[in-house]
Design a protein around this motif. Structure first.
Motif, short mmCIF file in Angstrom:
data_model
loop_
_atom_site.label_atom_id
_atom_site.label_comp_id
_atom_site.label_asym_id
_atom_site.label_seq_id
_atom_site.Cartn_x
_atom_site.Cartn_y
_atom_site.Cartn_z
N PRO A 68 7.60 13.23 -0.84
CA PRO A 68 8.87 12.19 -0.86
C PRO A 68 9.30 12.17 -2.22
O PRO A 68 8.73 12.72 -3.13
CB PRO A 68 7.89 11.12 -0.35
N SER A 91 7.77 6.84 -3.45
CA SER A 91 6.32 6.53 -3.72
C SER A 91 6.11 5.33 -4.30
O SER A 91 5.13 4.57 -4.45
CB SER A 91 5.43 7.75 -4.17
N PRO A 149 7.90 2.04 -1.54
CA PRO A 149 7.99 2.51 -0.26
C PRO A 149 8.67 1.28 0.37
O PRO A 149 9.70 1.79 1.16
CB PRO A 149 6.65 2.67 0.39
N LYS A 177 12.22 2.21 1.99
CA LYS A 177 12.13 2.91 3.13
C LYS A 177 13.51 2.75 3.85
O LYS A 177 14.00 3.77 4.70
CB LYS A 177 11.18 2.10 4.13
N LYS A 227 15.55 5.65 2.76
CA LYS A 227 14.94 6.89 3.77
C LYS A 227 15.50 7.19 5.04
O LYS A 227 16.00 8.15 5.21
CB LYS A 227 13.41 6.82 3.65
N ILE A 253 -2.65 11.60 1.81
CA ILE A 253 -1.56 10.49 1.87
C ILE A 253 -1.82 9.88 0.84
O ILE A 253 -0.86 9.56 -0.03
CB ILE A 253 -1.58 9.72 3.35
N TYR A 290 1.22 9.09 -1.64
CA TYR A 290 1.82 7.83 -1.54
C TYR A 290 0.94 6.87 -2.35
O TYR A 290 1.47 5.66 -2.65
CB TYR A 290 1.94 7.36 -0.18
N ASN A 313 -0.37 2.04 -0.16
CA ASN A 313 0.52 1.88 0.82
C ASN A 313 -0.33 2.52 2.33
O ASN A 313 0.28 2.46 3.50
CB ASN A 313 1.46 3.12 0.87
N GLN A 327 3.14 2.97 6.53
CA GLN A 327 4.57 2.66 6.73
C GLN A 327 4.69 2.06 7.97
O GLN A 327 5.46 2.66 8.91
CB GLN A 327 5.39 3.87 6.71
#
Lengths: 118, 1136
Positions: free
Chosen positions: B328, B333, B336, B340, B343, B363, B367, B371, B382
């Protein structure tokens, strides 16, 4: 007396009543309930009820302009219902409690998914 | 009942009245098709209303004060009132007849159906709530009252009407539910259905438009007279309008956008009307576990498995392999939540992350801990839930593709493997088959052999005769049904194959593969590919019987299987699989890519690339190597890249068709290079100026180690013909008859035929290139004056050769060795015949430094060069071929043996140990020669000379060196002997010894003796578990090679327990030869250059001996050393 006619044919949120197959926007179901079966479904002002008694899963739309004289409406068993937009086929069944209530009233429940054609 | 009577009365009156009106209307409706009087009756109500409205209109025109704003009912009321005035008895009541009128209407309609009529009537009586009846009565009362009481205000009337309707809408009666559907079939009295063409995609809008239009114009002068209109999703481009006439339809559609009345308004036949409403979209019902694909979004096209769904079927919970962006943007990061949205905004442009199992650790790394939250067994990241590595997500049903999902075996395997945590659980192939079953119907063709696998006819098989929609007609075969034709649903049959059929794959990723069916299980057929010898499992529907062998073209575009290709500036890869128009490429990082030919920028040539292996040896293409660390994989070097990566190929590895990439530093040669080689080093030859000599001593040194290449490279030449005539240059490269010459003048490289250039010596003399070069390059510094003068006249004579040696190497032996050596060889046709015998004594016992030296350093370079042309792993075969190639040469005349012998020294000539010529030790260098007579009779080698004859033109060029001794007295025939066919021989002499592989017993050279070889079972070899036979001895009775993909086995008869004869089939890898243990024991050479020779042990081998001393039975004096690990002891002939 007629059902609320949704202004937008493309609207993805169109919902069909599982009992009478009338098509309305969820907002209309909420405001006025089902024009045909409100008495038993009682969807007015009950979003939960609306989501369980109506569905977006339907196929074919009928504009029933003159229910009484329409063979289409009679075939669809909506001849006694109000003028409005109806679905040809609706997937799903009404909730159990409604089904029981119909049974209690000696009304035969016919699902709108064309599963039982006799 | 009085009501009932009343109604009938009313009705009759209405009919009377309507009679006139309807006639009028019929005149208008010239399209009216139904003139049945009963129909008129039935439709009377509608017409009556229309009449009423028309009348109203007229009246309203008269009475301007009348308003239309009022409610319909009220208007009716007023109308009724008026009518009550004008026409006696036609009262407002008519509008209240709805229910009852309907009932009576139906009653009438179905009059002939007594039972039904009675039913409905009674039903209505019973069903209609008391409430309703009561209310109806009340209404009737009130209307009568209404009639009487004109004095009521309009407001009151309106209120009453409103109240009435509110009450009436309330109860749900479902009053039509009892009528069976068949009784609702349309009759001639119903309005017809008309098909109207519309713009595809606008059907819904038009139906809605019609509805709105009908409402809008309801109370205008021209209301719509259509009854209904509908659309079906499965019938695109058309709507159906229910109306009495096409004119009405036309009127209704007039002015609507997207309707094409000009394309015809067609009447739907009455018998088809019902089916229009009965069309059922063939809906793949979503069962739990079913396969679907995601329609759009990040996961578009990805396979997913249904886990659950809501009752209404709107939301479906599926499980799929997540695509999480593991790279990402930095800011994401950090925050988020905030990013988002960003994104998703940048979503479409960015690359779709690859499918990857959710890995908590990874992950976390990317991240951060914040998260990812863990909830029970699942992770929430997420806003998505991940469980067992899968993403579990709810999708709307219409966001899923449920039809033609056709999951591939690969995709499903991904799911199942990950699901089970291991791959021991076999994939439920039937589930996939079911998913792709629909497609199976379309793959049948007449002539296909099918079998019925479900239904009554299950088990029957036959040949498809014809296909009619979903029905296939087959001619049954076998048993009592032979020849019988039967019709079967296409979905109940599947193609039938039996082991042994030769099939071709028609679709899927294995398309165009062909092979032999080895097993059939349900609808999965496993066959062995003709091309790769791998077993491939496919669905029978994708197969077809075919005689052809897969074209298996390994070439797409300009690229070929196993090519090293450049993908981008940093990436190269090896093509390991060619598909129809793409490649699968393994890049140097071990990633597999699907590449189109246009994505390849160029092909790389690594044939000249040299890398270094773990032991510091040179590593070249086609070497057989093994990983020293990691998995210890073996393979043949396909390519090396940047001296760091090596692409290896091993057919035994299924993954990536046997191609894998590794580091050259972790490789070791499978064919061990002797220690001498290591210590003496390949560099000896480089240090040896003799090797450099022919090239003129200018550029040659860099060319060392390349093996036989054009000796002319580096030569100084003069162009004698063509536009560049007279120019002097240096040959940079040659390619067949063309040489690239760098001119001294103009710094220019030209391509020129070799015949047009002459070698130029420093003294200015010119000679054709194909003449042997003189050694002036070296001679000059060593013997300045005499060298030049003395040999100038006769460059090719022996004398010229002699100073060549001395001049090159400041060799103490050179002085005396010179003369006898050349004298001997040049004068007598068979100089080695006498020197041989004494030589053996010396060499066999004492490790003569020259023996090794003579063989190795000079040879090692060239010995490897033939390898590129060798077939690969079996260097043994190469040597066999080499010897075989020599055979015809020997047959030419009686002197061949010495002829060959001289070739060997010919190569040796430049070596520092050149004093070996003619000296006893010389015999060692040529020691292998006598053995020619042994290999001569071996038939196995004979057929293969061609193998190396082709690629060896390069060897032709070394010929000049051979010529030298030859010219010293050998006839011209000697040259012929030294032709390329023989050259490999020479190389083979020094081919490094090698270990036996697990399949040594299959070598064709051994076939005469294999039955006598003593073997011992070593179950630790080859990871087989045959420990009960461990250590048992016996002999091989049957050794038959099977295709590579299978385990090689041999039949071993144990000989160690007298009286018992036991034969066991064992994997070849755990059968090893017994090494000889006593003198005079017969042994068989199982590998290496002398493979297939049956010899006798001359000296009792001691433990730890690397070599054994052997000789042939016939000539016990010709003794030789053979590596211990290449010989196997044999039982005496006739001992069993």
């Amino acid at each position: 007396m007629q059902a609320a006619i949704p202004p937008q044919a493309r609207s993805k949120s169109l919902r069909a009543c599982l009992l009478c197959s009338v098509i309305q926007l969820p907002g209309d179901f909420r405001k006025h309930g089902c024009p045909n079966c409100e008495e038993i479904l009682q969807m007015k002002g009950a979003p939960d009820r609306i989501s369980s008694c109506t569905t977006t899963q339907f196929d074919g739309i009928i504009a029933v302009i003159d229910p009484d004289n329409s063979w289409v409406a009679r075939w669809q068993r909506t001849a006694k219902y109000v003028r409005g937009m109806y679905a040809v086929r609706v997937s799903g069944r009404i909730p159990e409690d409604v089904e029981m209530e119909l049974e209690r009233r000696n009304i035969k429940y016919r699902p709108r998914d064309q599963s039982d054609q006799d | 009942m009085s009501d009932e009577e009343d109604q009938h009365m009313f009705r009759n009156e209405e009919e009377d009245e309507d009679g006139h009106a309807e006639e009028d209307e019929n005149v208008e409706d010239d399209d009216e098709v139904m003139d049945d009087s009963r129909k008129k009756n039935k439709s009377s109500r509608r017409h009556q209303e229309e009449d009423d409205e028309e009348e109203d209109d007229e009246e309203e025109e008269d009475e301007d004060d009348e308003e239309e704003e009022e409610e319909e009912e009220e208007m009716h009321g007023r109308k009724g009132k008026k009518r009550a005035k004008h026409r006696h008895k036609r009262s407002a009541l008519s509008r209240f007849l709805d229910i009852e009128a309907e009932v009576s209407e139906e009653e009438e309609e179905e009059e002939e159906d007594e039972e039904y009529g009675a039913d409905t009537f009674i039903t209505n009586e019973h069903d209609v709530d008391d409430d309703v009846t009561r209310r109806t009565n009340a209404l009737l009362d009130s209307s009568r009252h209404f009639e009487e009481e004109d004095s009521r205000s309009p407001e009151e009337i309106a209120k009453a009407v409103a109240r009435r309707h509110r009450d009436r809408a309330a109860p749900y009666t479902g009053d039509m539910n009892e009528i069976p559907q068949r009784l609702l079939m349309p009759s001639v009295h119903d309005a017809s259905l008309w098909q109207v063409r519309v713009k595809p995609g606008r059907e819904r809008d038009i139906v809605f438009s019609l509805m709105r239009k009908a409402i809008d114009v309801e109370y205008t002068a021209r209301p719509l007279s259509i009854v209904s209109a509908f659309q079906r999703d499965s019938l695109p481009g058309m709507i159906y309008v229910e109306a009495r006439s096409s004119k009405q339809v036309q009127e209704a559609c007039n002015g609507l956008v997207g309707v094409y009345p000009s394309r015809g308004i067609q009447l739907v036949p009455i018998e088809e009307m019902a089916s229009l409403l009965q069309i059922k979209k063939q809906e793949a019902t979503l069962d739990i576990g079913a396969w679907v694909r995601i329609r759009r979004g990040k996961y578009a096209g990805d396979l997913a498995q249904v886990m659950d769904q809501t009752d209404t079927g709107e939301d479906v919970g599926v499980r799929l392999i997540p695509r999480i962006d593991m790279n990402p943007r930095d800011d994401m990061s950090i925050d988020p939540q905030g990013k988002k949205r960003k994104k998703t905004a940048t979503g479409p442009g960015s690359m779709r992350p690859p499918q990857r199992l959710f890995n908590y650790e990874e992950i976390l790394k990317v991240y951060g801990r914040k998260n990812v939250t863990k909830r029970n067994q699942a992770f929430v990241f997420q806003n998505d839930t991940y469980k067992d590595g899968f993403l579990e997500k709810d999708f709307k049903a219409n966001a899923l593709i449920t039809e033609d999902v056709n999951p591939t075996l690969d995709e499903i395997t991904q799911f199942t493997r990950r699901q089970d945590g291991g791959d021991d659980n076999p994939v439920n192939l039937s589930a996939i088959a079911e998913a792709s079953r629909k497609a199976a119907i379309s793959v049948l063709q007449p002539g296909d052999h099918v079998e019925v696998f479900e239904g009554e006819q299950s088990g029957v098989h036959g040949v498809v005769d014809e296909i009619h929609g979903e029905i296939v007609t087959i001619t049954a075969q076998g048993l009592d049904l032979e020849g019988q034709k039967m019709e079967i649903a296409a979905r109940s049959v599947r193609k039938r194959f039996k082991p042994g059929d030769h099939v071709k794959v028609m679709a899927g990723q294995n398309a165009d593969e062909t092979g032999l069916v080895v097993s059939v299980s349900e609808n999965v057929v496993t066959f062995v590919s003709d091309m790769s010898m791998q077993e491939i499992s496919v669905f029978s529907k994708d197969l077809r019987e075919a005689a052809e062998v897969g074209s298996g073209s390994n070439v797409v575009g300009n690229y070929e299987l196993y090519d090293l290709v450049q993908l981008d500036a940093q990436t190269v890869g090896v093509i390991f699989k060619t598909e129809r128009d793409s490649f699968r490429v393994l890049d140097q990082h071990g990633q597999v890519r699907l590449v189109q030919p246009h994505q390849i920028s160029m092909r790389r040539d690594s044939h000249r690339a040299i890398a270094t292996d773990s032991e510091g040896h040179e590593l070249r293409v086609n070497d057989n190597v093994k990983e020293v660390d990691g998995e210890g994989r073996k393979g043949r070097v396909l390519h090396t890249h940047q001296s760091f990566f090596a692409f290896l190929h091993n057919r035994d590895i299924a993954e990536n068709s046997g191609v894998f990439v590794t580091r050259t530093r972790s490789l070791a040669s499978l064919a061990p290079k002797s220690n001498v080689l290591k210590t003496a080093g390949a560099d000896l030859s480089k240090m040896n100026p003799a090797m450099v000599a022919p090239t003129g001593g200018m550029v040659g040194s860099g060319n060392m180690g390349r093996g036989p290449r054009d000796r002319d490279i580096g030569a100084t030449v003069t162009v004698i013909k063509g536009p560049h005539k007279g120019y002097v240059g240096t040959i940079k490269d040659t390619n067949g008859p063309i040489a690239r010459v760098e001119l001294r003048t103009g710094n220019k490289i030209i391509m020129i035929e070799k015949t047009k250039i002459y070698r130029r010596y420093p003294d200015g003399r010119l000679e054709p290139l194909d003449k042997a070069p003189r050694n002036t390059g070296f001679a000059t510094p060593a013997l300045p004056g005499p060298g030049m003068g003395g040999y100038g006249g006769q460059p090719m004579n022996n004398g010229g050769r002699t100073p060549y040696n001395s001049g090159k190497t400041p060799n103490p032996y050179s002085g005396d060795s010179r003369t006898p050596a050349w004298n001997a060889s040049s004068r007598t046709p068979n100089p080695y015949s006498d020197s041989r015998t004494p030589a053996w004594n010396a060499s066999s016992r004492t490790p003569n430094p020259y023996a090794d030296g003579g063989r190795t350093p000079a040879w090692n370079v060239s010995s490897r060069t033939p390898n590129p042309y060798a077939t690969g792993a079996n260097a043994g075969a190469t040597s066999g071929a080499g010897w075989g190639g020599a055979t015809p040469g020997r047959n030419v005349g009686g002197w061949q043996t010495p002829g060959r012998a001289t070739q060997a020294p010919a190569w040796n000539a430049p070596a520092p140990q050149n004093e070996g010529w003619g000296s006893p030790s010389r015999g060692v260098a040529s020691a292998p020669t006598p053995w020619d007579s042994w290999s001569a009779p071996t038939p196995g080698a004979a057929p293969t000379p061609g193998l190396h004859a082709g690629p060896t033109p390069a060897y032709a060029t070394p010929a000049p060196h051979i010529q030298t001794p030859a010219a010293g007295g050998w006839s011209a025939d000697a040259h012929n002997v030294a032709t390329p066919g023989v050259m490999p021989n020479v190389f083979e002499l020094t081919n490094p010894d090698e270990d036996l592989d697990g399949e040594w017993m299959f070598e064709p050279e051994l076939v005469n003796y294999i039955g006598r070889v003593k073997v011992i079972v070593d179950s630790k070899q080859g990871r087989s578990n045959y420990s009960e036979y461990n250590g048992r001895r016996g002999r091989i009775t049957t050794a038959q090679k099977v295709p590579t993909a299978f385990q090689q086995t041999v039949l071993v008869r144990f000989m160690d327990r007298p009286g018992q004869s036991e034969e066991v089939s064992l994997p070849s890898s755990c059968v090893v030869p017994v090494q000889p243990s006593y003198s005079n024991e017969e042994v068989l050479v199982l590998g290496g250059k002398r493979i297939g020779n049956a010899l006798v042990i001359r000296e009792k081998p001691e433990p730890g001996d690397k070599k054994v001393v052997v000789s042939s039975k016939e000539t016990p004096l010709n003794i030789d050393n053979v590596p211990m690990n290449l010989v196997g002891a044999m039982y005496e002939e006739g001992s069993f």
